[in-house]
Design an enzyme around this catalytic site. Structure first.
Site, mmCIF file in Angstrom:
data_model
loop_
_atom_site.group_PDB
_atom_site.id
_atom_site.type_symbol
_atom_site.label_atom_id
_atom_site.label_comp_id
_atom_site.label_asym_id
_atom_site.label_seq_id
_atom_site.Cartn_x
_atom_site.Cartn_y
_atom_site.Cartn_z
ATOM 1 N N HIS A 4 0.392 4.407 -2.536
ATOM 2 C CA HIS A 4 0.151 5.791 -2.094
ATOM 3 C C HIS A 4 1.298 6.717 -2.453
ATOM 4 O O HIS A 4 1.105 7.925 -2.586
ATOM 5 C CB HIS A 4 -0.125 5.812 -0.581
ATOM 6 C CG HIS A 4 -1.539 5.439 -0.248
ATOM 7 N ND1 HIS A 4 -2.207 5.904 0.864
ATOM 8 C CD2 HIS A 4 -2.421 4.643 -0.894
ATOM 9 C CE1 HIS A 4 -3.444 5.405 0.884
ATOM 10 N NE2 HIS A 4 -3.591 4.631 -0.173
ATOM 11 N N HIS A 61 -6.328 -5.970 -2.091
ATOM 12 C CA HIS A 61 -7.091 -6.127 -0.842
ATOM 13 C C HIS A 61 -7.358 -7.606 -0.524
ATOM 14 O O HIS A 61 -8.190 -7.907 0.315
ATOM 15 C CB HIS A 61 -8.403 -5.339 -0.925
ATOM 16 C CG HIS A 61 -8.208 -3.848 -0.906
ATOM 17 N ND1 HIS A 61 -9.228 -2.944 -1.047
ATOM 18 C CD2 HIS A 61 -7.077 -3.100 -0.762
ATOM 19 C CE1 HIS A 61 -8.748 -1.707 -1.003
ATOM 20 N NE2 HIS A 61 -7.446 -1.771 -0.841
ATOM 21 N N ASN A 113 -3.670 9.033 4.526
ATOM 22 C CA ASN A 113 -2.451 8.417 5.050
ATOM 23 C C ASN A 113 -2.331 8.452 6.573
ATOM 24 O O ASN A 113 -1.724 7.557 7.172
ATOM 25 C CB ASN A 113 -1.209 9.105 4.454
ATOM 26 C CG ASN A 113 -1.047 8.826 2.972
ATOM 27 O OD1 ASN A 113 -1.486 7.782 2.482
ATOM 28 N ND2 ASN A 113 -0.424 9.741 2.252
ATOM 29 N N ARG A 158 0.819 -1.208 0.000
ATOM 30 C CA ARG A 158 0.000 0.000 0.000
ATOM 31 C C ARG A 158 0.860 1.268 0.000
ATOM 32 O O ARG A 158 0.506 2.275 -0.616
ATOM 33 C CB ARG A 158 -0.931 -0.015 1.213
ATOM 34 C CG ARG A 158 -1.916 1.139 1.219
ATOM 35 C CD ARG A 158 -3.012 0.894 2.239
ATOM 36 N NE ARG A 158 -4.041 1.927 2.191
ATOM 37 C CZ ARG A 158 -4.302 2.762 3.196
ATOM 38 N NH1 ARG A 158 -3.599 2.698 4.324
ATOM 39 N NH2 ARG A 158 -5.242 3.661 3.064
HETATM 40 C C1 HEM Z 1 -9.319 1.354 -5.741
HETATM 41 C C2 HEM Z 1 -9.250 2.264 -4.805
HETATM 42 C C3 HEM Z 1 -8.759 1.950 -3.414
HETATM 43 C C4 HEM Z 1 -9.343 2.356 -2.265
HETATM 44 C C5 HEM Z 1 -10.595 3.219 -2.131
HETATM 45 C C6 HEM Z 1 -8.577 1.809 -1.176
HETATM 46 C C7 HEM Z 1 -8.840 2.025 0.165
HETATM 47 C C8 HEM Z 1 -8.217 1.379 1.198
HETATM 48 C C9 HEM Z 1 -8.549 1.551 2.580
HETATM 49 C C10 HEM Z 1 -9.624 2.490 3.115
HETATM 50 C C11 HEM Z 1 -7.755 0.737 3.307
HETATM 51 C C12 HEM Z 1 -7.734 0.591 4.820
HETATM 52 C C13 HEM Z 1 -6.968 1.755 5.426
HETATM 53 C C14 HEM Z 1 -7.091 1.847 6.928
HETATM 54 O O1 HEM Z 1 -7.770 1.034 7.530
HETATM 55 O O2 HEM Z 1 -6.494 2.750 7.512
HETATM 56 C C15 HEM Z 1 -6.897 0.045 2.377
HETATM 57 C C16 HEM Z 1 -5.944 -0.885 2.730
HETATM 58 C C17 HEM Z 1 -5.092 -1.465 1.822
HETATM 59 N N1 HEM Z 1 -4.966 -1.160 0.492
HETATM 60 FE FE1 HEM Z 1 -6.288 -0.106 -0.609
HETATM 61 N N2 HEM Z 1 -7.543 1.085 -1.684
HETATM 62 C C18 HEM Z 1 -7.601 1.143 -3.049
HETATM 63 C C19 HEM Z 1 -6.685 0.595 -3.931
HETATM 64 C C20 HEM Z 1 -5.541 -0.073 -3.548
HETATM 65 C C21 HEM Z 1 -4.453 -0.389 -4.438
HETATM 66 C C22 HEM Z 1 -4.362 0.038 -5.887
HETATM 67 C C23 HEM Z 1 -3.539 -1.080 -3.691
HETATM 68 C C24 HEM Z 1 -2.208 -1.634 -4.099
HETATM 69 C C25 HEM Z 1 -1.925 -2.053 -5.311
HETATM 70 C C26 HEM Z 1 -4.082 -1.196 -2.356
HETATM 71 C C27 HEM Z 1 -3.492 -1.879 -1.329
HETATM 72 C C28 HEM Z 1 -3.983 -1.922 -0.038
HETATM 73 C C29 HEM Z 1 -3.454 -2.816 0.984
HETATM 74 C C30 HEM Z 1 -2.401 -3.877 0.772
HETATM 75 C C31 HEM Z 1 -4.139 -2.503 2.160
HETATM 76 C C32 HEM Z 1 -3.892 -3.108 3.555
HETATM 77 C C33 HEM Z 1 -2.755 -2.314 4.195
HETATM 78 C C34 HEM Z 1 -2.374 -2.768 5.591
HETATM 79 O O3 HEM Z 1 -2.891 -3.762 6.100
HETATM 80 O O4 HEM Z 1 -1.525 -2.082 6.193
HETATM 81 N N3 HEM Z 1 -5.280 -0.550 -2.301
HETATM 82 N N4 HEM Z 1 -7.187 0.463 1.096
#
Ligand code: HEM
Ligand SMILES: *[C@@H]1O[C@H](CO)[C@@H](O)[C@H](O)[C@H]1NC(C)=O
Ligand SMILES: *[C@@H]1O[C@H](CO)[C@@H](O)[C@H](O)[C@H]1NC(C)=O
Ligand SMILES: *[C@@H]1O[C@H](CO)[C@@H](O)[C@H](O)[C@H]1NC(C)=O
Ligand SMILES: *[C@@H]1O[C@H](CO)[C@@H](O)[C@H](O)[C@H]1NC(C)=O
Ligand SMILES: *[C@@H]1O[C@H](CO)[C@@H](O)[C@H](O)[C@H]1NC(C)=O
Length: 327
Positions: A68, A192, A93, A64
């Site tokens: 970002h 995800h 972030n 992630r």
């Molecule tokens: C399509 C639009 C996307 C939205 C709206 C989105 C939104 C989010 C949100 C809200 C979270 C949780 C954050 C938190 O709880 O603080 C998250 C976690 C995550 N996102 Fe996304 N995301 C998107 C696309 C992506 C993309 C493109 C990637 C990587 C290629 C990605 C990888 C991740 C990962 C791996 C997590 C878990 C991170 C952790 O456990 O520390 N996301 N995302």
């Protein structure tokens, strides 16, 4: 197995030929540090591996972090810069993005073995790839040669990063703005399949959802009940798995979950169930839920595309000595 390995190798070399050379940066290559820092891969690999031995989730966090970073002024390590006017303090972030200490530890080792050679942006890109690999996801050769940016763009982070509350059409627009298309939205959302999200990012779906329904009607009732009890205390920082079927394992369960209304975020389930998702993304969700090998193949391609998002023309950058501050 052999067959899919060949396809991965092919996609990487084709991409190396046809992407790159956008903006001020010269083309990224897989062997950029071949002579200048042969220890690079071993060092990054070892740090990501040991961080994931302590906490498996760190693989997801590093993935992630790269996403970002890339969406704001290109993949230039700008997310790593400290300071409360930086990207770290932007809404998407703050108290959310993780993995900075792992990047610091890698950079410290690299400054011993090959000082002032490897950019922080490349470290993040490589760390993300090992986060995927060590979670059971596909291996790919990361294209390298990025330079570190000089500015952390907080308003850029506020405006350019997608929110889990926005409609699929508007998420697609944010991807289009950095040169990614609808397929990339669906494929990269498959990230995800690993990692966690906080109640604050999905609890809107659990109560007072609309005039006609208390709970989001596109959320499975059993999952809704368990999320309601998780978030009941009102602690928005409480976390749960994005893919409850296999929280730490990189697979195509993310898409299979969407077919049975078990996507965690509104922006996840919307790819399959929202009106604009039905029009643009639903068929791709179906494809990847049926074919995990196709998902891995397309994920690699889309990661290489995302990793190629360039800083604005004219920002030549530098190789930072400390990823948290400009030299
Ligand atoms: C399509 C639009 C996307 C939205 C709206 C989105 C939104 C989010 C949100 C809200 C979270 C949780 C954050 C938190 O709880 O603080 C998250 C976690 C995550 N996102 Fe996304 N995301 C998107 C696309 C992506 C993309 C493109 C990637 C990587 C290629 C990605 C990888 C991740 C990962 C791996 C997590 C878990 C991170 C952790 O456990 O520390 N996301 N995302
Ligand atoms: C970015 O969003 C945060 C949180 O909403 C806000 O405090 C900050 O002022 C915003 N920064 C800019 C530069 O717009
Ligand atoms: C910050 O990002 C925005 C895009 O959201 C862009 O228009 C602006 O030029 C960037 N500012 C700097 C200083 O890079
Ligand atoms: C997105 O771009 C890829 C090439 O990177 C292409 O194969 C795919 O068909 C495009 N998807 C859409 C929906 O245009
Ligand atoms: C939900 O709606 C009810 C009735 O409109 C209201 O009394 C209650 O405070 C709302 N709860 C939340 C958490 O907003
Ligand atoms: C989450 O934790 C942070 C840092 O500990 C705190 O500042 C914030 O208020 C908490 N957020 C929620 C929604 O509880």
């Amino acid at each position: 197995m052999d067959h899919s390995y060949c396809r991965l190798v092919l996609v990487c070399s084709v991409l190396a030929l046809c992407l790159g050379n956008q903006g001020a940066r010269s083309q990224l290559t897989v062997d950029f540090y071949y002579n200048t820092c042969p220890q690079l891969y071993a060092i990054v690999q070892q740090h990501v591996f040991s961080a994931m031995m302590v906490e498996t989730r760190m693989g997801a966090s590093l993935l992630r972090l790269h996403f970002h970073d890339c969406f704001v002024n290109g993949c230039d390590g700008s997310i790593l810069l400290d300071g409360d006017t930086g990207e770290k303090f932007a809404l998407p972030n703050l108290n959310s993005v993780r993995g900075f200490e792992v990047i610091d530890a890698i950079k410290a080792d690299l400054e011993t073995f090959c000082p002032e050679v490897v950019s922080c942006a490349d470290i993040v890109a490589l760390a993300a790839s090992y986060g995927v690999l060590f979670s059971g996801g596909p291996y790919y050769d990361v294209l390298l040669g990025r330079r570190d940016g000089l500015v952390a763009n907080q308003s850029g982070a506020n405006n350019s990063l997608p929110s889990p509350f926005e409609p699929i059409d508007s998420i697609i627009q944010k991807f289009n703005a950095v040169g990614l298309n609808t397929t990339d939205v669906v494929v990269l959302s498959g990230a995800h399949t690993i990692g966690q999200a906080r109640c604050a990012l999905f609890s809107k779906r659990l109560s007072n959802f609309s005039a006609t329904s208390s709970v989001d009607p596109t959320l499975d009732a059993t999952l809704a009940a368990s999320l309601q009890s998780l978030c009941a205390g009102g602690d928005g920082n409480q976390t749960t798995a994005l893919d409850a079927r296999s929280a730490d394992y990189f697979d195509n369960h993310y898409y299979q979950n969407l077919l049975v209304e078990r996507g965690l975020l509104s922006s996840d389930q919307g790819l399959f169930s929202s009106p604009d998702g039905v029009a643009s993304t639903k068929a791709l969700v179906q494809t990847y839920s049926d074919d995990g090998e196709q998902f891995f193949y397309d994920f690699v391609w889309s990661m290489l595309k995302m990793g190629n998002i360039s800083p604005p023309p004219g920002s030549a950058g530098q190789i930072r000595k400390n990823c948290r501050v400009v030299n």
